[in-house]
Enzyme design. Structure first.
Site, PDB file in Angstrom:
ATOM      1  N   LYS A  53       0.866  -1.188   0.000  1.00  0.00           N
ATOM      2  CA  LYS A  53       0.000   0.000   0.000  1.00  0.00           C
ATOM      3  C   LYS A  53       0.892   1.223   0.000  1.00  0.00           C
ATOM      4  O   LYS A  53       2.031   1.160   0.460  1.00  0.00           O
ATOM      5  CB  LYS A  53      -0.869   0.012   1.257  1.00  0.00           C
ATOM      6  CG  LYS A  53      -2.104   0.856   1.133  1.00  0.00           C
ATOM      7  CD  LYS A  53      -3.219   0.096   0.434  1.00  0.00           C
ATOM      8  CE  LYS A  53      -4.427   0.936   0.153  1.00  0.00           C
ATOM      9  NZ  LYS A  53      -5.585   0.101  -0.240  1.00  0.00           N
TER      10      LYS A  53
ATOM     11  N   ASP B  12      -7.037   4.332  -4.395  1.00  0.00           N
ATOM     12  CA  ASP B  12      -7.694   4.203  -3.089  1.00  0.00           C
ATOM     13  C   ASP B  12      -8.306   5.595  -2.843  1.00  0.00           C
ATOM     14  O   ASP B  12      -8.552   6.332  -3.811  1.00  0.00           O
ATOM     15  CB  ASP B  12      -6.684   3.795  -1.995  1.00  0.00           C
ATOM     16  CG  ASP B  12      -7.355   3.328  -0.704  1.00  0.00           C
ATOM     17  OD1 ASP B  12      -7.753   2.157  -0.632  1.00  0.00           O
ATOM     18  OD2 ASP B  12      -7.515   4.140   0.233  1.00  0.00           O
TER      19      ASP B  12
HETATM   20  P1  NDP Z   1     -12.893   7.945  -2.727  1.00  0.00           P
HETATM   21  O1  NDP Z   1     -11.816   8.925  -2.539  1.00  0.00           O
HETATM   22  O2  NDP Z   1     -13.462   7.735  -4.072  1.00  0.00           O
HETATM   23  O3  NDP Z   1     -14.125   8.286  -1.755  1.00  0.00           O
HETATM   24  C1  NDP Z   1     -13.929   8.358  -0.383  1.00  0.00           C
HETATM   25  C2  NDP Z   1     -15.250   8.729   0.279  1.00  0.00           C
HETATM   26  O4  NDP Z   1     -15.110   8.578   1.693  1.00  0.00           O
HETATM   27  C3  NDP Z   1     -15.641  10.172   0.042  1.00  0.00           C
HETATM   28  O5  NDP Z   1     -17.033  10.293   0.068  1.00  0.00           O
HETATM   29  C4  NDP Z   1     -15.009  10.867   1.263  1.00  0.00           C
HETATM   30  O6  NDP Z   1     -15.642  12.076   1.614  1.00  0.00           O
HETATM   31  C5  NDP Z   1     -15.216   9.848   2.337  1.00  0.00           C
HETATM   32  N1  NDP Z   1     -14.135   9.993   3.332  1.00  0.00           N
HETATM   33  C6  NDP Z   1     -12.798   9.828   3.110  1.00  0.00           C
HETATM   34  N2  NDP Z   1     -12.089  10.085   4.214  1.00  0.00           N
HETATM   35  C7  NDP Z   1     -12.979  10.411   5.141  1.00  0.00           C
HETATM   36  C8  NDP Z   1     -12.852  10.780   6.488  1.00  0.00           C
HETATM   37  N3  NDP Z   1     -11.652  10.856   7.105  1.00  0.00           N
HETATM   38  N4  NDP Z   1     -14.008  11.054   7.154  1.00  0.00           N
HETATM   39  C9  NDP Z   1     -15.221  10.962   6.524  1.00  0.00           C
HETATM   40  N5  NDP Z   1     -15.386  10.617   5.249  1.00  0.00           N
HETATM   41  C10 NDP Z   1     -14.288  10.347   4.574  1.00  0.00           C
HETATM   42  O7  NDP Z   1     -12.330   6.586  -2.129  1.00  0.00           O
HETATM   43  P2  NDP Z   1     -12.816   5.091  -2.396  1.00  0.00           P
HETATM   44  O8  NDP Z   1     -14.278   5.060  -2.601  1.00  0.00           O
HETATM   45  O9  NDP Z   1     -11.918   4.499  -3.388  1.00  0.00           O
HETATM   46  O10 NDP Z   1     -12.447   4.401  -0.992  1.00  0.00           O
HETATM   47  C11 NDP Z   1     -13.393   4.283   0.083  1.00  0.00           C
HETATM   48  C12 NDP Z   1     -12.947   3.177   1.020  1.00  0.00           C
HETATM   49  O11 NDP Z   1     -12.905   1.932   0.300  1.00  0.00           O
HETATM   50  C13 NDP Z   1     -11.555   3.325   1.635  1.00  0.00           C
HETATM   51  O12 NDP Z   1     -11.571   2.747   2.919  1.00  0.00           O
HETATM   52  C14 NDP Z   1     -10.677   2.481   0.719  1.00  0.00           C
HETATM   53  O13 NDP Z   1      -9.506   2.044   1.376  1.00  0.00           O
HETATM   54  C15 NDP Z   1     -11.619   1.334   0.449  1.00  0.00           C
HETATM   55  N6  NDP Z   1     -11.347   0.538  -0.750  1.00  0.00           N
HETATM   56  C16 NDP Z   1     -11.210   1.110  -1.968  1.00  0.00           C
HETATM   57  C17 NDP Z   1     -10.992   0.322  -3.082  1.00  0.00           C
HETATM   58  C18 NDP Z   1     -10.908   0.883  -4.459  1.00  0.00           C
HETATM   59  O14 NDP Z   1     -10.777   0.101  -5.401  1.00  0.00           O
HETATM   60  N7  NDP Z   1     -10.995   2.189  -4.655  1.00  0.00           N
HETATM   61  C19 NDP Z   1     -10.839  -1.132  -2.972  1.00  0.00           C
HETATM   62  C20 NDP Z   1     -11.079  -1.650  -1.635  1.00  0.00           C
HETATM   63  C21 NDP Z   1     -11.305  -0.827  -0.579  1.00  0.00           C
HETATM   64  P3  NDP Z   1     -14.850  13.475   1.380  1.00  0.00           P
HETATM   65  O15 NDP Z   1     -14.820  13.649  -0.100  1.00  0.00           O
HETATM   66  O16 NDP Z   1     -15.665  14.464   2.099  1.00  0.00           O
HETATM   67  O17 NDP Z   1     -13.487  13.272   1.982  1.00  0.00           O
HETATM   68  O1  2IT Z   2      -7.961  -1.499  -0.657  1.00  0.00           O
HETATM   69  C1  2IT Z   2      -7.914  -1.992  -1.806  1.00  0.00           C
HETATM   70  O2  2IT Z   2      -8.078  -3.191  -2.011  1.00  0.00           O
HETATM   71  C2  2IT Z   2      -7.657  -1.084  -2.926  1.00  0.00           C
HETATM   72  N1  2IT Z   2      -7.571   0.119  -2.724  1.00  0.00           N
HETATM   73  C3  2IT Z   2      -7.504  -1.623  -4.320  1.00  0.00           C
HETATM   74  C4  2IT Z   2      -6.124  -2.171  -4.530  1.00  0.00           C
HETATM   75  C5  2IT Z   2      -5.790  -2.566  -5.945  1.00  0.00           C
HETATM   76  O3  2IT Z   2      -4.606  -2.858  -6.155  1.00  0.00           O
HETATM   77  O4  2IT Z   2      -6.655  -2.604  -6.826  1.00  0.00           O
END
Ligand code: NDP
Ligand code: 2IT
Length: 447
Positions: free
Chosen positions: A128, A168
């Site tokens: 990561k 992420d």
């Molecule tokens: P994005 O940046 O697309 O969206 C993040 C969302 O979460 C936004 O709505 C943001 O609001 C909110 N958020 C982020 N930080 C905070 C915080 N500290 N407090 C409150 N709200 C918060 O990210 P993703 O959708 O990609 O990721 C969301 C989650 O999913 C994370 O935990 C990530 O690790 C996990 N994840 C992502 C994957 C991927 O493929 N993208 C895969 C597996 C897991 P704001 O804009 O107001 O900050």
């Molecule tokens: O938390 C996760 O699994 C991710 N942000 C996606 C990682 C990836 O390599 O697609």
């Protein structure tokens, strides 16, 4: 020493060796709390000090990222890449750009990632990275200059057989595009498989963008299926409104459920007719506005500033924003409101106390390591397509994702049964992921 005492002493050493990294400690604790039975069954893991080795990343890289904003002012951020474990394949995991990022967050995410990736059954290790850079409010040009500077250091550490970053929080298709462009420019190699989550115009894969959210919903569907239930007619609440949340909402609606609320860090929106995903995409993806702007397009909906989205009653909750966003109070509120199922779209969104409340109140729990693995699984499919210079259709890619999520569900379910903890998906996920990594590490000898 009993197994439990051994695990306690390993945990104490992790805390002592990694001071001040609360999220990393939390992630390690959660895994150590469930792998005891696997260690008892496999004394060879303890003899080879597999757990101690797993808790120590193979490599940790921290670097300076200088860049210039549109006014010519210089900024210095910190970049990270933690290459946790390569027993099962090249390090694989996302990059997070958020002001809260520090080593403890990157390490918790890398640690979770290695078990998650093992659960997919695909040839990917765990890693990561990220930066404390805040992309919010920055122009495209500023984001581009930041990404170029970040990659100017990162490029020497990554490669399709070494370490393959993706997105992420704060890193989506735009950032991956700039990162890929700079990697290609510096190395003079069109190495498609060095990053995943690429745009479809240059080597990206169908369904990668949708995969984490869709996959979490497929996982919820499987959890409902084993009790003879499904998503049809269910009220669902999703936190966040980013990549994971948006596509989770889209898939819930396709499967007959209704998502009535979602959020960002400023508050939540409640739309009893069901969140309009096209409006949500316009507000969040195209205009990059705050979630409050949604109600301008849907006047019957409401926005509540600064409060928890978990006060909205639902049958199914999909926390899809960030770590520790759902605490014990939220868990009790959900349970009292008739929630049946909590499935983690985000990494570690439910606090340990919230998870205890779910167990006490009979709310079934799908842990992120399993439930959000669809994103990285689709990344591995993207690597596979890049390696064979092929690209698959949306329908075929989605079917692959669906099959992978069912397989992950069944592994967690069967492993929990095997270890006498039926229905405990968190234990099933931890033990199954741990076993796969441990077997490969044993085979590789002491490295
Ligand atoms: P994005 O940046 O697309 O969206 C993040 C969302 O979460 C936004 O709505 C943001 O609001 C909110 N958020 C982020 N930080 C905070 C915080 N500290 N407090 C409150 N709200 C918060 O990210 P993703 O959708 O990609 O990721 C969301 C989650 O999913 C994370 O935990 C990530 O690790 C996990 N994840 C992502 C994957 C991927 O493929 N993208 C895969 C597996 C897991 P704001 O804009 O107001 O900050
Ligand atoms: O938390 C996760 O699994 C991710 N942000 C996606 C990682 C990836 O390599 O697609």
């Amino acid at each position: 020493m009993t197994t439990q005492e051994k695990l306690e002493s390993i945990f104490a050493a992790v805390v002592q060796r990694n001071p001040g990294e609360a999220e990393f400690h939390q992630a390690v604790r959660e895994v150590l709390d469930s792998v005891g039975p696997a260690l008892e069954k496999h004394p060879e893991y303890a003899d080879a000090k597999i757990i101690e080795r797993i808790c120590e990343p193979e490599r940790q890289i921290i670097f300076r990222v200088p860049w210039e904003d549109d006014r010519g002012e210089v900024h210095i951020n910190r970049g990270f890449r933690v290459e946790f474990n390569s027993a099962l394949g090249p390090y694989k995991g996302g990059l997070r750009f958020h002001p809260s990022v520090y080593l403890g967050i990157v390490k918790f995410l890398g640690f979770e990632q290695l078990f998650k990736n093992a659960l997919t059954g695909m040839p990917i290790g765990g890693g990561k990275g990220g930066s404390d850079f805040d992309p919010r409010g920055r122009s495209d040009r500023e984001v581009m200059r930041f990404c170029q500077s970040f990659m100017t250091e990162l490029y020497r550490h990554i490669g399709e057989y070494t370490d393959v970053p993706a997105g992420d929080i704060g890193v989506g298709a735009r950032e991956i595009g700039y990162l890929f462009g700079q990697y290609k420019r510096i190395t003079n190699r069109y190495e498609s498989g060095v990053l995943t989550g690429k745009g479809l115009a240059y080597g990206g894969a169908q369904v990668r963008r949708e995969a984490t959210g869709y996959g979490a919903v497929f996982f919820a569907q499987e959890m409902l299926r084993v009790t003879g239930d499904d998503l049809d007619g269910k009220r669902v609440v999703v936190s966040g409104s980013g990549n994971v949340a948006t596509y989770a909402i889209e898939k819930v609606h396709q499967l007959g459920g209704t998502v009535v609320a979602c959020s960002d860090s400023s508050g939540f929106i409640h739309d009893d007719k069901g969140i309009d995903v096209e409006v949500l995409k316009e507000v969040k993806q195209v205009r990059r506005e705050r979630i409050a702007a949604y109600v301008q397009h849907r006047p019957h909906a409401s926005f509540t500033a600064g409060q928890s989205v978990w006060q909205v009653p639902c049958h199914v909750a999909l926390p899809s924003a960030t770590q520790n966003e759902l605490d014990a109070t939220d868990a009790a509120t959900l349970a009292a409101g008739g929630c049946l199922l909590v499935v983690e779209g985000a990494n570690m969104p439910a606090t340990p106390r919230a998870i205890r409340v779910f167990a006490e109140t009979g709310v079934r729990f799908g842990p992120g390591k399993a439930a959000n693995a669809g994103g990285v699984a689709a990344s591995a499919l993207e690597m596979q397509q890049n390696a064979s210079r092929d690209s698959w259709t949306f329908a075929y890619s989605e079917q692959r994702l669906r099959d992978i999520m069912r397989d992950i569900h069944d592994r967690c379910y069967a492993t929990a049964d095997e270890y006498g903890m039926p229905g405990n998906y968190a234990a099933g996920a931890n033990i199954d992921g741990f076993r796969s990594v441990a077997e490969a590490m044993l085979a590789h000898g002491l490295i």
